[in-house]
Design a protein around this motif. Structure first.
Motif, PDB file in Angstrom:
ATOM      1  N   UNK A  48       1.148  12.272  18.898  1.00 55.87           N
ATOM      2  CA  UNK A  48      -0.001  11.678  19.586  1.00 55.87           C
ATOM      3  C   UNK A  48      -0.338  10.348  18.917  1.00 55.87           C
ATOM      4  N   UNK A  49      -1.106   9.517  19.584  1.00 57.11           N
ATOM      5  CA  UNK A  49      -1.512   8.250  18.983  1.00 57.11           C
ATOM      6  C   UNK A  49      -2.287   8.478  17.699  1.00 57.11           C
ATOM      7  N   UNK A  50      -2.365   7.459  16.876  1.00 55.48           N
ATOM      8  CA  UNK A  50      -3.071   7.591  15.607  1.00 55.48           C
ATOM      9  C   UNK A  50      -4.538   7.929  15.851  1.00 55.48           C
ATOM     10  N   UNK A  51      -5.101   8.613  14.883  1.00 59.02           N
ATOM     11  CA  UNK A  51      -6.473   9.089  15.023  1.00 59.02           C
ATOM     12  C   UNK A  51      -7.478   7.972  14.801  1.00 59.02           C
ATOM     13  N   UNK A  52      -8.586   8.097  15.468  1.00 58.27           N
ATOM     14  CA  UNK A  52      -9.687   7.182  15.221  1.00 58.27           C
ATOM     15  C   UNK A  52     -10.494   7.731  14.049  1.00 58.27           C
ATOM     16  N   UNK A  53     -11.379   6.938  13.447  1.00 62.77           N
ATOM     17  CA  UNK A  53     -12.167   7.435  12.314  1.00 62.77           C
ATOM     18  C   UNK A  53     -12.936   8.689  12.688  1.00 62.77           C
ATOM     19  N   UNK A  54     -13.026   9.623  11.749  1.00 68.59           N
ATOM     20  CA  UNK A  54     -13.757  10.850  11.974  1.00 68.59           C
ATOM     21  C   UNK A  54     -12.921  11.960  12.565  1.00 68.59           C
ATOM     22  N   UNK A  55     -11.623  11.760  12.705  1.00 66.99           N
ATOM     23  CA  UNK A  55     -10.761  12.810  13.218  1.00 66.99           C
ATOM     24  C   UNK A  55      -9.805  13.256  12.126  1.00 66.99           C
ATOM     25  N   UNK A  56      -9.296  14.470  12.288  1.00 67.45           N
ATOM     26  CA  UNK A  56      -8.426  15.077  11.286  1.00 67.45           C
ATOM     27  C   UNK A  56      -7.136  15.507  11.967  1.00 67.45           C
ATOM     28  N   UNK A  57      -5.999  14.943  11.549  1.00 64.71           N
ATOM     29  CA  UNK A  57      -4.723  15.251  12.201  1.00 64.71           C
ATOM     30  C   UNK A  57      -4.072  16.520  11.665  1.00 64.71           C
ATOM     31  N   UNK A  58      -4.546  17.067  10.551  1.00 63.40           N
ATOM     32  CA  UNK A  58      -3.909  18.246   9.970  1.00 63.40           C
ATOM     33  C   UNK A  58      -4.657  19.536  10.259  1.00 63.40           C
TER      34      UNK A  58
END
Length: 129
Positions: A48-58
């Motif tokens: 998916x596209x890179x996360x915006x601030x305040x999101x957690x990819x893990x």
């Protein structure tokens, strides 16, 4: 004589299988399915596209009472030893974590390993909300 006929039939079948779909259709045969020729890039997992601030990819954002690194011979290291968890020195960890909510007034962290029911979360990094 029969052996020669079998060899001729096998040779003819080999030649027929090398035909293009246009040649096959001209002879009244159905076209063959397309060959799957992909490059390693085409088979690579799409992310998916890179996360915006305040999101957690893990995983989900965690609200932890404290944020420490292992290897300082403190309470975190004692807790890890009691649980039988062996991690490299300097690994960032969150202690006493729960899923993030609007009432979190402690450390907001994104952690990779949340397998210890919030007692200790491993591989954490602070996030800005």
């Amino acid at each position: 004589m029969k052996f020669a006929s079998v060899i001729a039939l096998v040779a003819a079948a080999t030649v027929v299988s090398a035909d293009t779909n246009g040649e096959r259709m001209a002879r009244g045969l159905p076209p063959l399915a397309p060959a799957r020729r992909g490059t390693p890039v085409a088979r690579a997992k799409r992310t998916s596209p890179s996360n915006s601030p305040g999101q957690c990819s893990t995983g989900s954002i965690q609200c932890c009472s404290s944020f420490e690194s292992s290897g300082h011979h403190d309470g975190l290291d004692s807790l890890l030893a009691l649980l039988g968890i062996h991690i490299p020195s300097g690994t960032p960890c969150g202690l006493s974590c729960s899923p993030f909510g609007s009432s979190c007034h402690q450390e907001s962290l994104c952690c990779e390993n949340n397998n210890y029911n919030g007692l200790v979360n491993i591989g954490c990094s602070p996030i800005n909300l």
